[in-house]
Design a protein around this motif. Structure first.
Motif, PDB file in Angstrom:
ATOM      1  N   LEU A 212     -11.902  -6.617   0.975  1.00 43.22           N
ATOM      2  CA  LEU A 212     -11.867  -5.333   1.672  1.00 43.22           C
ATOM      3  C   LEU A 212     -10.470  -5.022   2.192  1.00 43.22           C
ATOM      4  CD1 LEU A 212     -15.240  -5.387   3.646  1.00 43.22           C
ATOM      5  CD2 LEU A 212     -14.729  -4.256   1.468  1.00 43.22           C
ATOM      6  N   PHE A 213      -9.725  -6.031   2.611  1.00 41.43           N
ATOM      7  CA  PHE A 213      -8.348  -5.843   3.051  1.00 41.43           C
ATOM      8  C   PHE A 213      -7.516  -5.262   1.909  1.00 41.43           C
ATOM      9  CE2 PHE A 213      -4.382  -8.223   4.833  1.00 41.43           C
ATOM     10  CZ  PHE A 213      -3.841  -7.025   5.234  1.00 41.43           C
ATOM     11  N   ALA A 214      -7.677  -5.843   0.721  1.00 44.16           N
ATOM     12  CA  ALA A 214      -6.938  -5.340  -0.444  1.00 44.16           C
ATOM     13  C   ALA A 214      -7.309  -3.896  -0.745  1.00 44.16           C
ATOM     14  CB  ALA A 214      -7.215  -6.224  -1.659  1.00 44.16           C
ATOM     15  N   ARG A 215      -8.589  -3.551  -0.578  1.00 45.26           N
ATOM     16  CA  ARG A 215      -9.016  -2.174  -0.846  1.00 45.26           C
ATOM     17  C   ARG A 215      -8.472  -1.205   0.205  1.00 45.26           C
ATOM     18  NH1 ARG A 215      -8.816  -1.136  -5.171  1.00 45.26           N
ATOM     19  NH2 ARG A 215      -9.764   0.889  -4.663  1.00 45.26           N
ATOM     20  N   VAL A 216      -8.387  -1.635   1.467  1.00 46.11           N
ATOM     21  CA  VAL A 216      -7.791  -0.779   2.497  1.00 46.11           C
ATOM     22  C   VAL A 216      -6.345  -0.466   2.130  1.00 46.11           C
ATOM     23  CG1 VAL A 216      -6.993  -0.690   4.891  1.00 46.11           C
ATOM     24  CG2 VAL A 216      -9.310  -1.478   4.382  1.00 46.11           C
ATOM     25  N   LEU A 217      -5.588  -1.468   1.711  1.00 49.64           N
ATOM     26  CA  LEU A 217      -4.199  -1.250   1.325  1.00 49.64           C
ATOM     27  C   LEU A 217      -4.108  -0.324   0.116  1.00 49.64           C
ATOM     28  CD1 LEU A 217      -2.708  -4.841   1.803  1.00 49.64           C
ATOM     29  CD2 LEU A 217      -2.684  -2.909   3.392  1.00 49.64           C
ATOM     30  N   ALA A 218      -5.031  -0.493  -0.845  1.00 43.70           N
ATOM     31  CA  ALA A 218      -5.035   0.378  -2.016  1.00 43.70           C
ATOM     32  C   ALA A 218      -5.357   1.814  -1.624  1.00 43.70           C
ATOM     33  CB  ALA A 218      -6.051  -0.136  -3.036  1.00 43.70           C
ATOM     34  N   LEU A 219      -6.301   1.989  -0.701  1.00 42.94           N
ATOM     35  CA  LEU A 219      -6.635   3.331  -0.217  1.00 42.94           C
ATOM     36  C   LEU A 219      -5.461   3.947   0.539  1.00 42.94           C
ATOM     37  CD1 LEU A 219     -10.284   2.636   0.975  1.00 42.94           C
ATOM     38  CD2 LEU A 219      -9.618   4.131  -0.923  1.00 42.94           C
ATOM     39  N   GLY A 220      -4.684   3.095   1.210  1.00 43.43           N
ATOM     40  CA  GLY A 220      -3.482   3.583   1.872  1.00 43.43           C
ATOM     41  C   GLY A 220      -2.448   4.059   0.870  1.00 43.43           C
ATOM     42  N   GLU A 221      -2.255   3.304  -0.203  1.00 41.27           N
ATOM     43  CA  GLU A 221      -1.295   3.696  -1.231  1.00 41.27           C
ATOM     44  C   GLU A 221      -1.721   4.992  -1.913  1.00 41.27           C
ATOM     45  OE1 GLU A 221      -0.828   0.479  -3.942  1.00 41.27           O
ATOM     46  OE2 GLU A 221       0.115  -0.863  -2.472  1.00 41.27           O
ATOM     47  N   ALA A 222      -3.042   5.204  -2.028  1.00 43.50           N
ATOM     48  CA  ALA A 222      -3.551   6.417  -2.672  1.00 43.50           C
ATOM     49  C   ALA A 222      -3.567   7.613  -1.724  1.00 43.50           C
ATOM     50  CB  ALA A 222      -4.955   6.164  -3.203  1.00 43.50           C
ATOM     51  N   GLY A 223      -3.261   7.402  -0.442  1.00 43.81           N
ATOM     52  CA  GLY A 223      -3.256   8.483   0.518  1.00 43.81           C
ATOM     53  C   GLY A 223      -4.633   8.857   1.033  1.00 43.81           C
ATOM     54  N   ILE A 224      -5.651   8.075   0.682  1.00 35.44           N
ATOM     55  CA  ILE A 224      -7.010   8.356   1.150  1.00 35.44           C
ATOM     56  C   ILE A 224      -7.177   7.916   2.594  1.00 35.44           C
ATOM     57  CG2 ILE A 224      -9.458   7.860   0.738  1.00 35.44           C
ATOM     58  CD1 ILE A 224      -8.714   7.522  -2.227  1.00 35.44           C
ATOM     59  N   LEU A 225      -6.535   6.815   2.959  1.00 31.38           N
ATOM     60  CA  LEU A 225      -6.413   6.382   4.343  1.00 31.38           C
ATOM     61  C   LEU A 225      -4.935   6.325   4.690  1.00 31.38           C
ATOM     62  CD1 LEU A 225      -9.000   3.433   4.550  1.00 31.38           C
ATOM     63  CD2 LEU A 225      -9.301   5.773   5.406  1.00 31.38           C
ATOM     64  N   GLU A 226      -4.631   6.378   5.983  1.00 31.62           N
ATOM     65  CA  GLU A 226      -3.260   6.156   6.438  1.00 31.62           C
ATOM     66  C   GLU A 226      -3.172   4.718   6.940  1.00 31.62           C
ATOM     67  OE1 GLU A 226      -1.858   9.010   9.218  1.00 31.62           O
ATOM     68  OE2 GLU A 226      -2.383  10.733   7.968  1.00 31.62           O
ATOM     69  N   VAL A 227      -2.231   3.973   6.387  1.00 33.57           N
ATOM     70  CA  VAL A 227      -2.068   2.562   6.735  1.00 33.57           C
ATOM     71  C   VAL A 227      -0.604   2.326   7.076  1.00 33.57           C
ATOM     72  CG1 VAL A 227      -2.330   0.177   5.967  1.00 33.57           C
ATOM     73  CG2 VAL A 227      -3.924   1.916   5.156  1.00 33.57           C
ATOM     74  N   THR A 228      -0.368   1.633   8.174  1.00 36.26           N
ATOM     75  CA  THR A 228       0.989   1.306   8.570  1.00 36.26           C
ATOM     76  C   THR A 228       1.052  -0.133   9.039  1.00 36.26           C
ATOM     77  OG1 THR A 228       2.859   1.938   9.988  1.00 36.26           O
ATOM     78  CG2 THR A 228       0.656   2.075  10.956  1.00 36.26           C
ATOM     79  N   GLY A 229       2.203  -0.754   8.859  1.00 40.27           N
ATOM     80  CA  GLY A 229       2.389  -2.135   9.293  1.00 40.27           C
ATOM     81  C   GLY A 229       3.170  -2.923   8.270  1.00 40.27           C
ATOM     82  N   SER A 230       3.697  -4.057   8.700  1.00 41.25           N
ATOM     83  CA  SER A 230       4.522  -4.884   7.817  1.00 41.25           C
ATOM     84  C   SER A 230       3.816  -6.149   7.370  1.00 41.25           C
ATOM     85  CB  SER A 230       5.828  -5.265   8.533  1.00 41.25           C
ATOM     86  OG  SER A 230       5.555  -5.928   9.762  1.00 41.25           O
ATOM     87  N   GLY A 231       2.607  -6.398   7.917  1.00 41.44           N
ATOM     88  CA  GLY A 231       1.839  -7.573   7.482  1.00 41.44           C
ATOM     89  C   GLY A 231       2.443  -8.874   7.969  1.00 41.44           C
ATOM     90  N   PRO A 232       2.026 -10.004   7.348  1.00 36.28           N
ATOM     91  CA  PRO A 232       1.227 -10.041   6.134  1.00 36.28           C
ATOM     92  C   PRO A 232      -0.295  -9.910   6.363  1.00 36.28           C
ATOM     93  CG  PRO A 232       1.802 -12.267   6.761  1.00 36.28           C
ATOM     94  CD  PRO A 232       2.480 -11.358   7.747  1.00 36.28           C
ATOM     95  N   GLY A 233      -0.778 -10.225   7.577  1.00 31.77           N
ATOM     96  CA  GLY A 233      -2.217 -10.268   7.798  1.00 31.77           C
ATOM     97  C   GLY A 233      -2.793  -8.933   8.216  1.00 31.77           C
ATOM     98  N   MET A 234      -4.125  -8.850   8.210  1.00 30.86           N
ATOM     99  CA  MET A 234      -4.793  -7.600   8.553  1.00 30.86           C
ATOM    100  C   MET A 234      -4.659  -7.263  10.035  1.00 30.86           C
ATOM    101  SD  MET A 234      -8.798  -8.777   8.125  1.00 30.86           S
ATOM    102  CE  MET A 234      -8.519  -9.683   6.592  1.00 30.86           C
ATOM    103  N   ARG A 235      -4.228  -8.237  10.848  1.00 32.82           N
ATOM    104  CA  ARG A 235      -3.979  -7.950  12.263  1.00 32.82           C
ATOM    105  C   ARG A 235      -2.600  -7.333  12.477  1.00 32.82           C
ATOM    106  NH1 ARG A 235      -7.743 -10.182  15.613  1.00 32.82           N
ATOM    107  NH2 ARG A 235      -9.162 -11.689  14.668  1.00 32.82           N
TER     108      ARG A 235
END
Length: 271
Positions: A235-258
């Protein structure tokens, strides 16, 4: 030489194997318990060799998660050896356990084996009877108290043939995911869980780990059937993919989901 095959217990996943081993010891049984490694509800299964699956993981998951796809062949070889009589433990309402069972049956190629089927099992709790959709939910003491070992039975030839054919069909489809629908394991696209993530995302920034926690709770307790064979890493990988697609907004430098935050994009009003 006695000619009597050694009875070995087989289950998907190390933690499940440990719980079953402890439960058997509580009942005075010292039989071997073999943990099958591959989470075959995720990734390619035709071919199902580790290199092909690792390549898929590198392309579709985060690099840190792909490096964890260690899928040795030895447990499968031990569990299907000609001098053993396997006893497979499974809860068919769990996608990963269901996939492992079908793959194991296919490898047995019609040879006899037994099954301990926890599908539909209920465990008595303080609040009443709790349905169990995965062996991973059971502690050793609960396995003993439920009398699960007594559910052991031989797998009928027709049942074995049907399971092998089901696995062959899934291999031909070779989808990225497999989920349980109406008691059967069926193919699903890579984006299968994306609607859950987008629907549960909030308009306010929050840690990705919180969104994933809500999604897992929803998938494991609020849908029918639960236990659809996904985990936090996928699910973490899918959140990042949705962020790249612009479907969700995702920000952060990682590496973890926190270290990432996510939110649902604001609806832009037309003017």
């Amino acid at each position: 030489m006695s000619g009597v095959a050694e009875a070995v217990h087989v289950v998907w996943g190390v933690s499940r194997a440990e719980a079953i081993r402890d439960a058997l010891r509580l009942q005075g049984c010292k039989a071997r318990v073999i943990a099958l490694p591959n989470c075959l509800s995720v990734g390619p299964i035709d071919p199902s060799d580790p290199d092909a699956r690792r390549r898929w993981a590198r392309e579709n998951l985060r690099d840190d998660d792909a490096s964890d796809w260690d899928e040795p062949e030895a447990p499968w070889t031990e569990a299907t050896a000609p001098d053993v009589h396997p006893i497979v433990w499974v809860c068919l309402s769990n996608a990963a356990e269901h996939a492992s069972f079908l793959a194991f049956t296919s490898r047995m190629a019609g040879r006899p084996f037994d099954i301990v089927d926890a599908t539909g099992l209920g465990i008595s709790t303080v609040g009443g009877v709790s349905p169990i959709w995965s062996l991973g939910l059971l502690r050793p003491e609960e396995i003993v108290a439920s009398g699960l070992s007594a559910r052991r039975r031989p797998v009928a030839p027709a049942e074995s043939a049907a399971a092998s054919e089901a696995w062959s069909q899934l291999q031909r489809e070779n989808a990225p995911l497999r989920v349980v629908r109406d008691g059967q394991l069926v193919s699903a696209p890579l984006e299968h869980f994306d609607p859950v993530l987008t629907e549960l995302a909030t308009p306010d920034w929050e840690l990705v780990v919180k969104l994933i926690g809500r999604a897992l709770h929803h998938l494991n307790t609020e849908v029918d059937p639960p236990g659809q064979g996904t985990g936090s890493e996928f699910l973490f990988a899918r959140v990042l993919a949705l962020g790249e697609a612009g479907i969700l907004e995702v920000t952060g430098s990682g590496p973890g989901m926190r270290e990432f935050e996510v939110r649902r994009p604001a609806i832009r009003s037309s003017s």
